[in-house]
Enzyme design. Structure first.
Site, PDB file in Angstrom:
ATOM      1  N   CYS A  14      11.284   4.566  21.554  1.00 21.89           N
ATOM      2  CA  CYS A  14      12.354   3.892  20.813  1.00 21.89           C
ATOM      3  C   CYS A  14      11.887   3.535  19.401  1.00 21.89           C
ATOM      4  O   CYS A  14      10.884   2.842  19.228  1.00 21.89           O
ATOM      5  CB  CYS A  14      12.776   2.624  21.557  1.00 21.89           C
ATOM      6  SG  CYS A  14      14.102   1.717  20.717  1.00 21.89           S
ATOM      7  N   ALA A  69      21.249   4.613  25.315  1.00 23.34           N
ATOM      8  CA  ALA A  69      21.810   3.276  25.487  1.00 23.34           C
ATOM      9  C   ALA A  69      23.319   3.299  25.295  1.00 23.34           C
ATOM     10  O   ALA A  69      23.831   3.846  24.311  1.00 23.34           O
ATOM     11  CB  ALA A  69      21.171   2.314  24.484  1.00 23.34           C
ATOM     12  N   GLY A  87      19.853  14.859  24.515  1.00 23.45           N
ATOM     13  CA  GLY A  87      20.457  13.561  24.254  1.00 23.45           C
ATOM     14  C   GLY A  87      21.773  13.706  23.521  1.00 23.45           C
ATOM     15  O   GLY A  87      22.810  13.995  24.114  1.00 23.45           O
ATOM     16  N   ARG A  88      21.738  13.530  22.198  1.00 24.39           N
ATOM     17  CA  ARG A  88      22.977  13.493  21.408  1.00 24.39           C
ATOM     18  C   ARG A  88      23.848  14.739  21.573  1.00 24.39           C
ATOM     19  O   ARG A  88      25.069  14.676  21.408  1.00 24.39           O
ATOM     20  CB  ARG A  88      22.625  13.309  19.930  1.00 24.39           C
ATOM     21  CG  ARG A  88      22.011  11.960  19.596  1.00 24.39           C
ATOM     22  CD  ARG A  88      21.541  11.904  18.151  1.00 24.39           C
ATOM     23  NE  ARG A  88      20.497  12.887  17.880  1.00 24.39           N
ATOM     24  CZ  ARG A  88      20.258  13.414  16.689  1.00 24.39           C
ATOM     25  NH1 ARG A  88      21.006  13.074  15.646  1.00 24.39           N
ATOM     26  NH2 ARG A  88      19.270  14.286  16.517  1.00 24.39           N
TER      27      ARG A  88
END
Length: 407
Positions: free
Chosen positions: A126, A20, A261-262
């Protein structure tokens, strides 16, 4: 190693995980371009790898940040901005969130019929309390019937819309989820079976529970177990911050690919390394500060084009700038100034005052993003009493069907 997700072929089994506020079209484009450069460094000729029929990618899959089914159905302006594609991406991929089977199916039909997506991923991972406390996100798979209805309806909608819109392939639907709510309430085994029964084309496991949130170590042993449970392609997610991590995950778990992701925040060139390595190349990208500055400016320019609003674009870029400069000798005052940029011209002027000849620092490697701490899962009252929705829960589940995209 080519991996097939339904009718889609990934010659490099690497996925940019949706995040997001991060994986918007400008950032996805940068990641994809670095991935394709990594493929070229490995000897592939993919100069003409533009958007053709949406069925083959030589440099992995680059997923749009999560959008919500209700916002898409209501034609929310922000959501329509978010789903704008990276124009040259050969496989347009979007992650969809929802809790009501009918609304998710309707959203899938829109994405397929109007050719916004060639691949749709359903979000069941999530862990954010505002989502789980109403029964959405990583809380939802505990309710088996609801999960089954959602994935079955989404797959049927994708097949129907693919056929009715005249596509020459069927848009595949995949699912992303966690180990479970906590160690005493694991769900991934049932999710795998229900997904396979519904016709889901691939699975991504974030190897943490809802309770873990993003803390601690990802538990890759559960990816191994998932791989043994299903015939579907399995992508592992969690703690992939470099090529060594990706190689270790695949060797340890037998996963078909990795979802990152991160680890790529402020480091889109990570996909150069991952894609090159997937083709057996030792090529790695280690940019100087001058090169990083040029990447930041290009990111800003792409953002202005995307948002058509320079102030909005710079506001979105500010967090990325801090990530990009990790490990470089920049100074606190300059970092503060860069956190207030209002224009691409100002951005360039500030970056030009730095010592741009700095080599890529070792401190730029390793884990990124906020891990935080474990958090008690927030769930609807009596949620864990049964795998079936009670009448009261059935009546309230729509409250988790948020109409704001982005997480």
């Amino acid at each position: 190693m080519t991996v097939r997700i339904g009718d889609i072929s990934l010659a490099s089994p690497v996925i940019l995980a949706p995040m997001a506020g991060v994986t918007n079209p400008p950032f996805r484009q940068l990641c994809r371009e670095f991935g394709e450069a990594g493929a070229r460094a490995a000897g592939l000729d993919i100069a003409d790898n533009g958007h053709t029929n949406g069925t083959e990618s030589y440099a992995g899959l680059y997923v749009c940040e999560m959008i919500t089914s209700r916002a898409l159905i209501e034609q929310n302006r922000e959501t329509l901005t978010m789903i704008q594609p990276d124009p040259a991406d050969p496989v347009r991929s979007i992650q969809l969130y929802g809790v009501e089977p009918t609304s998710i199916a309707a959203a899938v039909e829109i994405l397929v019929r109007d050719r916004w997506a060639d691949h749709i991923d359903l979000n069941f991972g999530c862990p954010v309390p505002k989502v789980t406390r109403k029964g959405g996100g990583s809380a939802l798979p505990w309710k088996h019937n609801l999960f089954s209805r959602i994935v079955t309806g989404a797959v049927e909608a994708a097949h129907r819309a693919s056929r009715d819109s005249g596509r020459d392939f069927t848009v595949p639907v995949t699912a992303k989820f966690r180990i479970g709510i906590d160690d005493d309430h694991q769900t991934f085994r049932e999710v795998a079976q229900m997904s396979e029964d519904a016709g889901i084309s691939g699975l991504t496991l974030h190897a943490r529970t809802t309770e873990q949130h993003y803390s601690g170590k990802a538990r890759w042993e559960f990816i191994s177990e998932l791989k043994e449970l299903t015939t579907l392609p399995v992508f592992g997610n969690g703690d992939v911050f470099g090529v060594d991590d990706a190689v270790s995950m695949i060797e340890m778990t037998g996963a078909d690919g990795v979802s990152v992701g991160r680890g790529c925040q402020g480091r889109p060139w990570l996909f150069y390394d991952l894609v090159a390595a997937s083709y057996g190349s030792s090529a790695r990208y280690r940019p100087s500060l001058r090169e990083v500055a040029n990447i930041i400016v290009r990111h800003g320019e792409l953002s202005v084009l995307h948002f058509n609003d320079e102030h909005r674009a710079m506001r979105e870029l500010r967090k990325h700038v801090g990530w990009y400069l990790r490990g470089f000798a920049v100074g606190g005052q300059m970092r503060h100034q860069l956190g207030l940029i209002e224009s691409v011209e100002q951005l360039r002027e500030l970056l030009d005052t730095l010592d741009l000849d700095q080599a890529y620092p070792q401190a730029a490697e390793g884990p990124r993003g906020r891990a935080g701490s474990a958090k008690r899962p927030h769930l609807p009252e009596f949620w864990l009493d049964s795998h079936a929705l009670s009448a009261e829960q059935e009546a309230k589940i729509h409250e988790a069907e948020v109409n704001v995209s982005g997480g």
